[in-house]
Motif scaffolding. Structure first.
Motif, short mmCIF file in Angstrom:
data_model
loop_
_atom_site.label_atom_id
_atom_site.label_comp_id
_atom_site.label_asym_id
_atom_site.label_seq_id
_atom_site.Cartn_x
_atom_site.Cartn_y
_atom_site.Cartn_z
N LEU A 8 0.83 -1.21 0.00
CA LEU A 8 0.00 0.00 0.00
C LEU A 8 0.86 1.25 0.00
CD1 LEU A 8 -2.87 -0.99 2.45
CD2 LEU A 8 -2.90 -0.91 -0.04
N ARG A 9 2.01 1.19 0.64
CA ARG A 9 2.94 2.33 0.61
C ARG A 9 3.57 2.49 -0.77
NH1 ARG A 9 6.73 1.28 5.32
NH2 ARG A 9 5.40 -0.38 6.07
N ARG A 10 3.66 1.40 -1.49
CA ARG A 10 4.19 1.41 -2.86
C ARG A 10 3.03 1.33 -3.85
NH1 ARG A 10 8.75 -3.23 -2.27
NH2 ARG A 10 10.15 -2.09 -0.92
N TYR A 11 1.99 2.06 -3.61
CA TYR A 11 0.68 1.90 -4.25
C TYR A 11 0.74 1.56 -5.73
CZ TYR A 11 -4.22 2.71 -5.23
OH TYR A 11 -5.51 2.54 -5.61
N ALA A 12 1.38 2.36 -6.54
CA ALA A 12 1.39 2.14 -7.99
C ALA A 12 2.81 2.00 -8.52
CB ALA A 12 0.66 3.26 -8.70
N ARG A 13 3.71 1.47 -7.72
CA ARG A 13 5.09 1.29 -8.16
C ARG A 13 5.22 -0.08 -8.82
NH1 ARG A 13 9.73 1.56 -3.85
NH2 ARG A 13 8.67 3.52 -3.42
N PHE A 14 5.38 -0.06 -10.13
CA PHE A 14 5.47 -1.29 -10.90
C PHE A 14 6.92 -1.68 -11.17
CE2 PHE A 14 1.22 0.17 -11.67
CZ PHE A 14 0.47 -0.99 -11.69
N SER A 15 7.86 -0.83 -10.83
CA SER A 15 9.27 -1.15 -11.05
C SER A 15 9.85 -1.75 -9.79
CB SER A 15 10.04 0.11 -11.45
OG SER A 15 9.98 1.06 -10.40
N GLY A 16 10.95 -2.46 -9.96
CA GLY A 16 11.60 -3.08 -8.82
C GLY A 16 11.14 -4.52 -8.63
N ARG A 17 11.48 -5.04 -7.46
CA ARG A 17 11.21 -6.45 -7.17
C ARG A 17 10.51 -6.59 -5.83
NH1 ARG A 17 17.05 -9.14 -8.34
NH2 ARG A 17 16.00 -10.95 -7.47
N ALA A 18 9.73 -7.65 -5.68
CA ALA A 18 9.03 -7.93 -4.42
C ALA A 18 9.35 -9.36 -3.99
CB ALA A 18 7.52 -7.76 -4.59
N ARG A 19 9.74 -9.50 -2.75
CA ARG A 19 10.02 -10.82 -2.20
C ARG A 19 8.73 -11.61 -2.06
NH1 ARG A 19 13.54 -10.59 3.07
NH2 ARG A 19 13.14 -12.77 2.77
N PRO A 20 8.85 -12.94 -1.96
CA PRO A 20 7.64 -13.74 -1.72
C PRO A 20 6.92 -13.32 -0.43
CG PRO A 20 9.45 -15.17 -2.34
CD PRO A 20 10.02 -13.79 -2.18
N LYS A 21 7.69 -12.96 0.58
CA LYS A 21 7.08 -12.56 1.86
C LYS A 21 6.19 -11.34 1.68
CE LYS A 21 8.35 -11.49 6.61
NZ LYS A 21 9.47 -11.35 7.55
N GLU A 22 6.64 -10.37 0.92
CA GLU A 22 5.83 -9.17 0.68
C GLU A 22 4.54 -9.54 -0.06
OE1 GLU A 22 6.03 -4.97 -1.83
OE2 GLU A 22 7.86 -6.13 -1.53
N TYR A 23 4.64 -10.38 -1.08
CA TYR A 23 3.47 -10.75 -1.87
C TYR A 23 2.47 -11.53 -1.03
CZ TYR A 23 0.52 -12.81 -5.41
OH TYR A 23 -0.57 -13.19 -6.14
N TRP A 24 2.93 -12.56 -0.33
CA TRP A 24 2.00 -13.43 0.40
C TRP A 24 1.44 -12.77 1.65
CZ3 TRP A 24 -0.24 -16.80 -2.32
CH2 TRP A 24 0.43 -17.40 -3.40
N MET A 25 2.18 -11.89 2.28
CA MET A 25 1.63 -11.17 3.43
C MET A 25 0.54 -10.20 2.97
SD MET A 25 2.85 -12.41 6.15
CE MET A 25 2.53 -11.26 7.44
N PHE A 26 0.72 -9.59 1.80
CA PHE A 26 -0.32 -8.73 1.26
C PHE A 26 -1.56 -9.55 0.87
CE2 PHE A 26 -2.18 -6.04 -2.20
CZ PHE A 26 -2.56 -4.99 -1.37
N ALA A 27 -1.33 -10.75 0.32
CA ALA A 27 -2.46 -11.63 0.00
C ALA A 27 -3.22 -12.00 1.28
CB ALA A 27 -1.97 -12.88 -0.72
N LEU A 28 -2.50 -12.28 2.37
CA LEU A 28 -3.14 -12.57 3.65
C LEU A 28 -3.93 -11.36 4.14
CD1 LEU A 28 -3.55 -14.45 6.08
CD2 LEU A 28 -1.43 -13.52 7.03
N PHE A 29 -3.37 -10.17 4.00
CA PHE A 29 -4.08 -8.94 4.38
C PHE A 29 -5.38 -8.80 3.59
CE2 PHE A 29 -4.87 -4.54 2.98
CZ PHE A 29 -5.33 -4.01 4.19
N LEU A 30 -5.34 -9.07 2.30
CA LEU A 30 -6.54 -8.95 1.47
C LEU A 30 -7.62 -9.95 1.90
CD1 LEU A 30 -5.04 -8.45 -2.11
CD2 LEU A 30 -6.02 -6.73 -0.59
#
Length: 145
Positions: A8-30
């Motif tokens: 959410l802090r990186r709302y529309a940032r499509f550049s860079g990389r995301a770790r699996p932890k970031e992705y799956w914790m956001f999925a859990l939040f959703l």
């Protein structure tokens, strides 16, 4: 909690990389937020529940169908861009372009392939999408966002 809200802090940032932890914790939040919103909508009477009964010559089938309310619609609309952005960054971590998300348009097999990509660990070291988020370090990653 920081990892859940990092996309959410990186709302529309499509550049860079995301770790699996970031992705799956956001999925859990959703998922957790959708459950809470569903409970609130039910308590306020904002969702529509229909009971249906289907009579055939040899059987009777019954069930309930619930349609989400306006709070769910607003939540889905608000979370669309962050979910898309974190998915693209997750694909970047596996050294794939964000265009791979179009696989979701293939029924069943596309979703399975994307699930495998999201589960895979990222490429070690820098790739064409940026430095390795693990090498940068978690505290530094959170501070830079």
């Amino acid at each position: 909690m920081e990892w859940m809200l990092l996309p959410l802090r990186r709302y529309a940032r499509f550049s860079g990389r995301a770790r699996p932890k970031e992705y799956w914790m956001f999925a859990l939040f959703l998922i957790l937020a959708a459950i809470v919103i569903s409970i609130v909508e039910t308590m306020l009477g904002l969702n529509v529940t229909q009971r249906w009964v289907d009579h055939g010559p040899w059987w009777v089938d019954a069930g309930y169908r619930t349609q989400a309310g306006p709070l769910t619609g607003l939540f889905v609309l608000a979370m669309f861009i962050p979910q898309l952005a974190v998915s693209v960054r997750r694909l970047h971590d596996t050294d794939r372009s964000g265009w791979w998300l179009l696989l979701i348009l293939l029924p069943l097999i596309g979703g399975i392939i994307l699930l495998v990509f999201f589960i895979m660990s990222g490429t070690r070291g820098a790739n064409r999408f940026g430095p390795d988020p693990i090498e940068v370090g978690e505290p530094e990653l959170i501070r830079r966002s």
